[in-house]
Each structure stands twice: as structure tokens, then as C-alpha cells.
Design a protein around this motif. Structure first.
Motif, PDB file in Angstrom:
ATOM      1  N   SER A   6       6.879 -26.618 -44.668  1.00 15.43           N
ATOM      2  CA  SER A   6       6.615 -25.333 -44.414  1.00 15.43           C
ATOM      3  C   SER A   6       7.578 -25.329 -42.915  1.00 15.43           C
ATOM      4  CB  SER A   6       5.695 -24.657 -44.359  1.00 15.43           C
ATOM      5  OG  SER A   6       5.080 -24.926 -43.088  1.00 15.43           O
ATOM      6  N   SER A   9      11.275 -25.402 -44.339  1.00 16.88           N
ATOM      7  CA  SER A   9      11.440 -24.132 -45.075  1.00 16.88           C
ATOM      8  C   SER A   9      11.765 -22.932 -44.067  1.00 16.88           C
ATOM      9  CB  SER A   9      10.426 -24.014 -45.864  1.00 16.88           C
ATOM     10  OG  SER A   9      10.120 -24.785 -46.842  1.00 16.88           O
ATOM     11  N   GLY A  42       9.289 -23.211 -50.636  1.00 15.09           N
ATOM     12  CA  GLY A  42       8.890 -22.564 -49.445  1.00 15.09           C
ATOM     13  C   GLY A  42       9.988 -21.589 -48.725  1.00 15.09           C
TER      14      GLY A  42
END
Ligand code: GLP
Length: 243
Positions: A6, A9, A42
Motif C-alpha cells: 500500500s 501504491s 492498490g
């Protein structure tokens, strides 16, 4: 290298948003090469959040997806058209006429012309500004399997058995996985101004190591990325563990 997917991303989505906004304020389109699979999800989630919460508009964005299984109906569960609609396009203001995804429904004898037209459309859009990539365990980018050379362009390909096995769960069994796909070529990808390849998880660590540290070879098409002037590999600790 990032702690998790994450964080990576977010970095990629922020870079895309900055580019999209820069182009919009210059009155210009932003051409994105998009990828499917679990890896870029993500980034798409983050772009949707920025669209909702931070006024990010994608009206000036033109997209070209890397690949699609062949044959493949657009509404099938495994279709990349459906994937892109569900994971990005349905939630943002990108214009449908600006979206391009290889067509898994065309007659086999028309695939060659479709692929030539796909290349022409990318060129007419001014080329790809930023290409998102995942990586398959065979070292494929898009569906450019081993033995795809650096001069390959959009075309029909035969899928490798490792790739088909990796897809088997999604298709409820290996026998349902298509044997073919339509994919942008290695050259199509290398022509992008910027390339951002993401890889997450221990199962990607071996191919990441060979891609980044190994000799450039058509047996691992991702190694051709070493020749690109503006490529970044964004990984979590697990994918980077063999570097
Ligand atoms: C498929 C796609 C690739 C993708 C790869 C890895 O083969 N055609 O573009 O990079 O899967 O998928 P995942 O991100 O789910 O690991």
C-alpha cells in the motif's frame, strides 16, 4: 523498496496524479499504459480515493491496457475489460472513448489488423507517458512470455504453462484458462516515457532478482527493462528479499 504494497501504491498513484494534473493545466492529454492482476489494484484504489476526496479528474487521461486473454468475452469474470471497469473506470471520470483494451472477442483472422491498429492508436495519442507493470513468474511483462524479443509489438501470443497454471484458480481449473492472449509487445512497453513496475510478495522474489541483476535475455523479457532510461521497480520487502 517499501514496507508494504500500500505504501508503494501510494507513491505510484501520487506520481500519476501529479502527471495528470500537470498535463491538464497545460491543456494536454495524459497517456497511461495500464496493467491488470492483483499488483496494480492498490494504485487504482488510491486513484479512486483521490478522485473522490482530492478533486483529481481523469477527463484528460487516455488509457491503453497491456493485454487481454484470447478469446475472452468482456463481461466474463476473468476479462480484463471487466477488471478495469470494476477496479477503476466505473469509479472515475475517464471518458469511455479514451479507454483502449485489447479485444478478446474479434475473429481470429482479424487479430493482426486489430493489433496494428492498436499500435497506431498509441502512436496517434503521442505515445505512452507512463506505463504501469506487474510481472509474471516467467518474467513476462504484459503477456510477453519467454522468447519475446525487444522488438516485439502488439500481437497474439501463446501463454506459457507456468502462466496458465498461475491463472487456473481464477478460471476454476486449468482446462478453462485460454491458451492465447493479445498483448502489447516488449518494444511497445519500452517506448513508454516512464515505466513503473510493481512486485509484491515472496513468490515474486526469484524473478525480481533475475530481472534486476541478471543478464538481459529474451528468456526473461522483463530484463529488457534494464535498457530503459526511466524505469523504477517498486517492491515490498518480500519481493526484494533476494536482492
Ligand atoms: C498476468 C498479467 C500481467 C501481470 C501478471 C501478474 O499474467 N497479464 O500483466 O503482471 O499476471 O499478476 P499478479 O499481479 O496478479 O501477480
Amino acid at each position: 523498496m517499501f514496507k508494504n504494497a500500500s505504501e508503494a501504491s501510494q507513491v505510484v498513484a501520487t506520481e500519476i496524479a501529479t502527471l495528470v494534473r500537470e498535463r491538464a493545466s497545460a491543456g494536454k492529454p495524459c497517456v497511461l499504459g495500464l496493467a491488470t492482476g492483483s499488483t496494480p489494484m492498490g494504485v487504482y484504489r488510491e486513484l479512486i480515493r483521490m478522485h473522490r476526496d482530492e478533486n483529481l479528474s481523469l477527463r484528460n487521461v487516455v488509457t491503453f491496457n497491456l493485454d487481454e486473454y484470447f478469446p475472452m468475452a468482456p463481461d466474463a469474470a476473468q476479462s480484463y475489460v471487466r477488471f478495469m471497469n470494476e477496479n477503476l473506470f466505473d469509479h472515475v471520470d475517464v471518458l469511455s472513448e479514451n479507454v483502449h483494451i485489447p479485444d478478446g472477442t474479434i475473429a481470429e483472422e482479424s487479430v493482426g489488423k486489430f493489433c496494428d491498429d492498436y499500435e497506431s492508436k498509441i502512436a496517434a495519442a503521442g505515445g505512452i507517458d507512463l506505463q504501469l507493470l506487474g510481472i509474471g513468474r516467467t518474467g513476462h511483462i504484459g503477456f510477453n512470455e519467454p522468447r519475446s524479443d525487444a522488438d516485439t509489438v502488439t500481437r497474439m501470443v501463446v501463454l506459457n504453462s507456468v502462466t496458465r497454471n498461475d491463472a487456473a484458480e481464477n478460471f476454476d481449473g486449468l482446462e478453462n484458462v485460454p491458451h492465447h492472449a493479445v498483448t502489447m509487445g516488449v518494444q511497445t512497453i519500452l517506448n513508454a516515457q516512464r515505466i513503473r513496475l510493481m512486485a509484491y510478495g515472496e513468490h515474486k522474489s526469484a524473478i525480481v532478482e533475475r530481472t534486476v541483476c541478471g543478464d538481459i535475455t529474451e528468456s526473461i523479457p522483463a530484463t529488457f527493462l534494464q535498457q530503459h532510461g526511466d524505469v523504477r521497480f517498486l517492491m515490498d520487502d518480500a519481493a526484494a528479499s533476494k536482492l
